[in-house]
Enzyme design. Structure first.
Site, PDB file in Angstrom:
ATOM      1  CG  ASN A   2      33.392  29.110 -16.329  1.00 41.46           C
ATOM      2  OD1 ASN A   2      32.632  28.417 -15.645  1.00 41.46           O
ATOM      3  ND2 ASN A   2      33.214  30.408 -16.506  1.00 41.46           N
ATOM      4  CG  HIS A  29      29.928  28.885 -13.544  1.00 44.10           C
ATOM      5  ND1 HIS A  29      29.641  29.621 -14.663  1.00 44.10           N
ATOM      6  CD2 HIS A  29      28.949  27.957 -13.484  1.00 44.10           C
ATOM      7  CE1 HIS A  29      28.553  29.167 -15.238  1.00 44.10           C
ATOM      8  NE2 HIS A  29      28.109  28.151 -14.536  1.00 44.10           N
TER       9      HIS A  29
HETATM   10  C1  GLP Z   1      24.522  27.585 -15.374  1.00 40.07           C
HETATM   11  C2  GLP Z   1      24.084  27.564 -13.905  1.00 40.07           C
HETATM   12  C3  GLP Z   1      24.888  26.591 -13.100  1.00 40.07           C
HETATM   13  C4  GLP Z   1      25.029  25.295 -13.847  1.00 40.07           C
HETATM   14  C5  GLP Z   1      25.812  25.518 -15.101  1.00 40.07           C
HETATM   15  C6  GLP Z   1      26.045  24.265 -15.911  1.00 40.07           C
HETATM   16  O1  GLP Z   1      25.328  28.633 -15.733  1.00 40.07           O
HETATM   17  N1  GLP Z   1      24.131  28.839 -13.280  1.00 40.07           N
HETATM   18  O2  GLP Z   1      24.272  26.403 -11.843  1.00 40.07           O
HETATM   19  O3  GLP Z   1      25.666  24.328 -13.043  1.00 40.07           O
HETATM   20  O4  GLP Z   1      25.121  26.447 -15.887  1.00 40.07           O
HETATM   21  O5  GLP Z   1      25.001  24.045 -16.804  1.00 40.07           O
HETATM   22  P1  GLP Z   1      24.689  22.693 -17.496  1.00 40.07           P
HETATM   23  O6  GLP Z   1      24.211  21.787 -16.444  1.00 40.07           O
HETATM   24  O7  GLP Z   1      23.611  23.013 -18.492  1.00 40.07           O
HETATM   25  O8  GLP Z   1      25.937  22.217 -18.128  1.00 40.07           O
END
Ligand code: GLP
Length: 241
Positions: free
Chosen positions: A136, A138
């Site tokens: 999303n 973030h």
């Molecule tokens: C989590 C972390 C983020 C990370 C995101 C994406 O929510 N707080 O810092 O970038 O997930 O995760 P992934 O790398 O597993 O797609």
């Protein structure tokens, strides 16, 4: 924002690993801002390899992590402290007392947030901040909203994030609903920011990011205001550009 697209996450992570290597060999006491999630795992494996081959040392490196789930202490297998130990710190020559992850189980969350921001400041500038991106948009746990917090704070996780992160837990009910996270201003304290995004589930956020605007509803877009950001994508994440 500089954008680099590579064939796959191995090649993409290698670019980030080389940037970190350059810092570690040239600066006596560097500070790294680190991230969790599946995205940086390949990068950490490459750094571990470089450390084994004596190409880099973490002896004088300090680290500060973006975030932690509230309610999980560092011994919980899904806590971000546990993740960092397992995926990087236990395998390199770092002094763990130089590594910082917010405490997800403090007696006072407000105090923890204030103290964590003080720790970031006491480390001087973060030389390189590694970031992943949520599906999303973030960064850290700064979720899309009408406003974003500047400094380390408690964040309510969105349902999208709870669902996305439930893959790491036995059931969705076990995913914490809150996290403590560095804010956008904390992240902007870094001199250089490297954002990694891999896989088709990031393609929409990356497409939105490519528009010529910024929005608190797409927290990663705020990074366009930082003077030194490199976005490194694999072909899947870049597929809608
Ligand atoms: C989590 C972390 C983020 C990370 C995101 C994406 O929510 N707080 O810092 O970038 O997930 O995760 P992934 O790398 O597993 O797609």
């Amino acid at each position: 924002m500089k954008i680099i697209v590579k064939k796959d996450k191995d090649e993409a992570s290698k670019i980030a690993a080389e940037m970190i290597k350059e810092l570690l060999v040239s600066k006596e006491s560097p500070t790294l801002g680190l991230a969790t999630g599946s995205t940086p795992i390949t990068l950490y494996q490459q750094l571990i390899e470089m450390n084994k081959k004596n190409e880099i040392s973490f002896r004088n490196v300090k680290t500060v992590n973006l975030d932690e789930y509230i309610g999980l202490d560092g011994s919980h297998p899904q806590s971000y402290r546990f993740f960092m130990n397992e995926n990087l710190f236990n395998h390199v020559d770092i002094d763990k007392s130089n590594t910082h992850v917010p405490n997800g189980n403090p007696s006072s969350l407000d105090e923890e947030a204030k103290n964590y921001e003080k720790i970031i400041d006491s480390l001087g500038h973060i030389d390189i901040q590694i970031l992943g991106v949520g599906p999303n948009g973030h960064i850290g746990f700064n979720e899309p909203n009408t406003h974003l917090q500047l400094y380390t704070h408690v964040e309510d996780l969105t349902q999208t994030t709870i669902e996305a992160n439930s893959r790491f837990f036995d059931s969705i009910d076990q995913v914490p609903k809150k996290a403590i996270s560095m804010g956008i201003g904390s992240i902007f304290k870094a001199k250089k920011i490297i954002v990694l995004a891999f896989g088709k589930n990031k393609a929409d956020a990356i497409k939105d990011l490519s528009h010529d605007e910024i929005s608190t509803n797409l927290p990663v877009s705020i990074l366009k205001l930082h003077p030194d950001v490199t976005l490194i994508l694999d072909e899947d994440a870049a597929s809608l550009l």
